[in-house]
Design an enzyme around this catalytic site. Structure first.
Site, PDB file in Angstrom:
ATOM      1  CE  LYS A 122      -3.129  12.960  -3.392  1.00 28.28           C
ATOM      2  NZ  LYS A 122      -4.807  12.117  -2.381  1.00 28.28           N
TER       3      LYS A 122
HETATM    4  P1  NAD Z   1       2.855   6.026   3.093  1.00 24.63           P
HETATM    5  O1  NAD Z   1       4.094   6.735   2.271  1.00 24.63           O
HETATM    6  O2  NAD Z   1       2.311   6.299   3.958  1.00 24.63           O
HETATM    7  O3  NAD Z   1       2.952   4.296   2.763  1.00 24.63           O
HETATM    8  C1  NAD Z   1       3.492   4.590   1.053  1.00 24.63           C
HETATM    9  C2  NAD Z   1       4.098   2.603   2.014  1.00 24.63           C
HETATM   10  O4  NAD Z   1       3.897   2.184   0.551  1.00 24.63           O
HETATM   11  C3  NAD Z   1       5.825   3.259   2.301  1.00 24.63           C
HETATM   12  O5  NAD Z   1       5.972   2.013   3.203  1.00 24.63           O
HETATM   13  C4  NAD Z   1       6.623   1.963   0.997  1.00 24.63           C
HETATM   14  O6  NAD Z   1       7.463   1.748   1.692  1.00 24.63           O
HETATM   15  C5  NAD Z   1       5.642   1.589  -0.032  1.00 24.63           C
HETATM   16  N1  NAD Z   1       5.745   1.180  -0.961  1.00 24.63           N
HETATM   17  C6  NAD Z   1       6.092   2.146  -1.700  1.00 24.63           C
HETATM   18  N2  NAD Z   1       6.637   2.090  -3.278  1.00 24.63           N
HETATM   19  C7  NAD Z   1       6.668   0.724  -2.918  1.00 24.63           C
HETATM   20  C8  NAD Z   1       6.058  -0.568  -4.379  1.00 24.63           C
HETATM   21  N3  NAD Z   1       6.962  -0.151  -5.315  1.00 24.63           N
HETATM   22  N4  NAD Z   1       6.035  -1.592  -3.666  1.00 24.63           N
HETATM   23  C9  NAD Z   1       5.678  -2.119  -2.776  1.00 24.63           C
HETATM   24  N5  NAD Z   1       5.345  -0.724  -1.785  1.00 24.63           N
HETATM   25  C10 NAD Z   1       5.887   0.274  -1.924  1.00 24.63           C
HETATM   26  O7  NAD Z   1       1.405   5.942   2.175  1.00 24.63           O
HETATM   27  P2  NAD Z   1       0.228   5.797   2.886  1.00 24.63           P
HETATM   28  O8  NAD Z   1       0.004   7.533   3.038  1.00 24.63           O
HETATM   29  O9  NAD Z   1      -0.034   4.782   3.403  1.00 24.63           O
HETATM   30  O10 NAD Z   1      -0.611   6.055   0.947  1.00 24.63           O
HETATM   31  C11 NAD Z   1      -0.533   5.150  -0.024  1.00 24.63           C
HETATM   32  C12 NAD Z   1      -1.366   4.968  -1.133  1.00 24.63           C
HETATM   33  O11 NAD Z   1      -2.666   5.433  -0.778  1.00 24.63           O
HETATM   34  C13 NAD Z   1      -0.916   5.629  -1.476  1.00 24.63           C
HETATM   35  O12 NAD Z   1      -1.755   5.630  -2.989  1.00 24.63           O
HETATM   36  C14 NAD Z   1      -1.922   7.081  -1.409  1.00 24.63           C
HETATM   37  O13 NAD Z   1      -2.648   8.571  -2.171  1.00 24.63           O
HETATM   38  C15 NAD Z   1      -3.654   6.381  -0.447  1.00 24.63           C
HETATM   39  N6  NAD Z   1      -3.968   7.117   0.592  1.00 24.63           N
HETATM   40  C16 NAD Z   1      -4.215   8.048   1.170  1.00 24.63           C
HETATM   41  C17 NAD Z   1      -4.430   8.812   2.213  1.00 24.63           C
HETATM   42  C18 NAD Z   1      -3.871   8.912   3.865  1.00 24.63           C
HETATM   43  O14 NAD Z   1      -4.920   9.752   4.508  1.00 24.63           O
HETATM   44  N7  NAD Z   1      -2.542   8.488   4.089  1.00 24.63           N
HETATM   45  C19 NAD Z   1      -6.012   8.822   2.121  1.00 24.63           C
HETATM   46  C20 NAD Z   1      -6.319   8.416   0.651  1.00 24.63           C
HETATM   47  C21 NAD Z   1      -5.485   7.422  -0.005  1.00 24.63           C
END
Ligand code: NAD
Length: 477
Positions: free
Chosen positions: A108
């Site tokens: 990561k």
């Molecule tokens: P992203 O940046 O696209 O979206 C995150 C969203 O959460 C944003 O809209 C942000 O405004 C919101 N947010 C942030 N803090 C917040 C809070 N305290 N309360 C409410 N909303 C809040 O990120 P993502 O890629 O969707 O990732 C989200 C989660 O999923 C992370 O934990 C990431 O590790 C996990 N994840 C992502 C992927 C991927 O393919 N993008 C894959 C596996 C896991």
């Protein structure tokens, strides 16, 4: 995030969960420790000249386990990025890859930055410089370490990284395989952007195929009409909410975002909220539902399914007791702390764990990496041949019907659907669906067959650790 001081860090939380599982295993002495520890973390501080001054940025790339290479894991951009978090996420990647059988070790990366503070051009300069630092140490490399998007990054950043690698390795024919989650025109794959959200949907669909599991989570019927609260309408949350509401008839009654939340008893229009957020940067003022200023409170709302899809540690000792959803799907990584996990288990809440629930992203990343290495789009060779064979069958049926005067007519739409050969997107969805189903079944088998396993998280760890241990043993360790 207001967390009681006794709460362990994210990495400690992952280790506590790991320890709970290995206590039920019989691993050779020392192997447990070898699997648990993070192999290495590289910290880089680099300067970029922006707005007339040199700005110093801090970035990390952790490699948790190299039992398979390349190692794989996203790169996150957030002001809160730190070594502990990156190491926790790298460990989760190891277990996740093992659980869904993608042949990667866990890694990561993260950059401590608030991407909203920089223009696109500035972000490109910063990303290229960060990528340069990692590439020259083989921490980005098609056969050693392959990043992907995570919180705060997406296709755009992956395209910059791929281009940076290609510039620095002009004769590497597999250069495009150095990173996944790229746009289609830079060697990406159809269906990657929505893959993690799509995987959450497939995970829930699979869960709802097992009456025994549904009963444990106090669920009946189908996903249709289920009241769901989603935290974080970013890449993962938006796609999961969109597919579950538009394709499965679920009601997204609550959305919790950074600046507040939205509530609508009849179900929020996810696309409307998404468009509003794109235009306005948050949910405030969105007419799709009632505005809730204290968004974190929505996690405690009464609903059938809670999907935390924002970030880690949002369900902690301070609010675990107040959670009312009988089923939690961890779309984010580590949304439930180890302490909260214990409280929720005591309350009989079923948790579909992160290492499984959000594995759709790495699964389709695996397909993208294979596509890049094989230098051909999935389906390109077979599609028309498949269509021609189907055409043969239809022609024969129609001839028989005409010859024998049977008057058979195919139902409307059948012919078009049957004749159409699978394109890349369909193949990606089929591969993802198969992966999510198979992985769930491997977890639930352990969950139901062992007296000492009472939850899906431990079951997931047991399956994953066993596979990693076998790889280490095969290597002679
Ligand atoms: P992203 O940046 O696209 O979206 C995150 C969203 O959460 C944003 O809209 C942000 O405004 C919101 N947010 C942030 N803090 C917040 C809070 N305290 N309360 C409410 N909303 C809040 O990120 P993502 O890629 O969707 O990732 C989200 C989660 O999923 C992370 O934990 C990431 O590790 C996990 N994840 C992502 C992927 C991927 O393919 N993008 C894959 C596996 C896991």
């Amino acid at each position: 995030m207001s967390q009681p001081p006794t709460e362990p860090s994210f990495r400690q939380s992952v280790d506590i969960m790991f320890n709970r599982a290995v206590a039920l295993m019989d691993l050779p002495p020392g192997l447990e420790e070898k699997i648990r520890v993070c192999n290495s973390t590289y910290t880089v501080r680099f300067g970029v000249r922006l707005r007339g001054a040199i700005h110093t940025f801090t970035g990390y790339r952790s490699v948790h386990s190299e039992h398979f290479e390349p190692v794989k894991g996203g790169i996150r951009y957030a002001p809160s990025v730190n070594q502990d978090e990156v190491e926790a996420l790298a460990a989760l990647m190891t277990y996740k890859c093992a659980l869904v059988e993608t042949p990667f070790g866990g890694s990561k990366g993260g950059l401590r930055i608030d991407p909203r503070e920089w223009t696109e051009h500035e972000l490109e300069q910063i990303t290229r410089r960060f990528a340069y630092e990692l590439i020259k140490r083989d921490l980005i490399n098609p056969s050693q370490n392959v990043p992907a998007p995570d919180m705060g990054t997406g296709e755009r950043e992956m395209a910059w990284i791929a281009d940076q690698y290609a510039r620095m390795n002009t004769t590497d024919i597999n250069a495009r395989a150095c990173v996944t989650g790229k746009p289609l025109n830079s060697g990406g794959i159809a269906g990657r952007v929505e893959a993690t959200g799509r995987g959450v949907q497939y995970a829930l669909r699979e869960f709802f195929r097992h009456p025994e599991d549904m009963k444990a989570a106090r669920q009946t019927g189908t996903l249709e009409g289920k009241r769901i609260v989603v935290q974080g309408l970013g890449n993962v949350g938006y796609h999961a909410a969109k597919f579950l509401s538009e394709e499965d008839g679920a009601l997204i009654v609550g959305i919790a975002e950074r600046d507040g939340g939205l509530w609508n008893d009849r179900g929020l229009n996810v696309e409307e909220v998404h468009q509003w957020m794109r235009a306005n940067g948050g949910v405030t003022g969105c007419p799709a539902g009632r505005f809730v200023p204290e968004a974190a409170g929505l996690l405690e709302a009464e609903c059938d399914i809670l999907i935390p899809a924002a970030m880690e540690g949002v369900i902690h000792l301070g609010n675990a007791d107040a959670i009312r959803a009988p089923l939690i799907v961890e779309a984010a990584n580590g949304p439930v702390t180890a302490g909260a996990d214990e409280v929720l288990r005591r309350k009989g809440i079923v948790i579909i764990p992160d290492m499984y629930a959000n594995a759709g992203g790495v699964t389709v990343s695996y397909f993208e990496w294979v596509k890049n290495l094989s230098h051909i789009r999935f389906g390109r060779m077979q599609r028309r041949q498949e269509e021609a064979r189907h055409q043969l069958l239809i022609d024969e049926l129609e001839r028989l019907s005409a010859d024998k005067g049977l008057g058979w007519t195919l139902s409307p739409g059948f012919k078009e659907k049957y004749l159409r050969g699978a394109d890349e997107l369909e193949l990606v969805r089929s591969g993802l669906d198969d992966t999510m189903r198979t992985a769930y079944q491997s977890m639930r088998e352990v969950w139901h067959s062992r007296q000492d396993v009472t939850d899906l998280r431990v079951a997931a760890y047991l399956v994953a650790i066993d596979r990693v241990a076998k790889s280490y043993r095969a290597k002679g360790l």
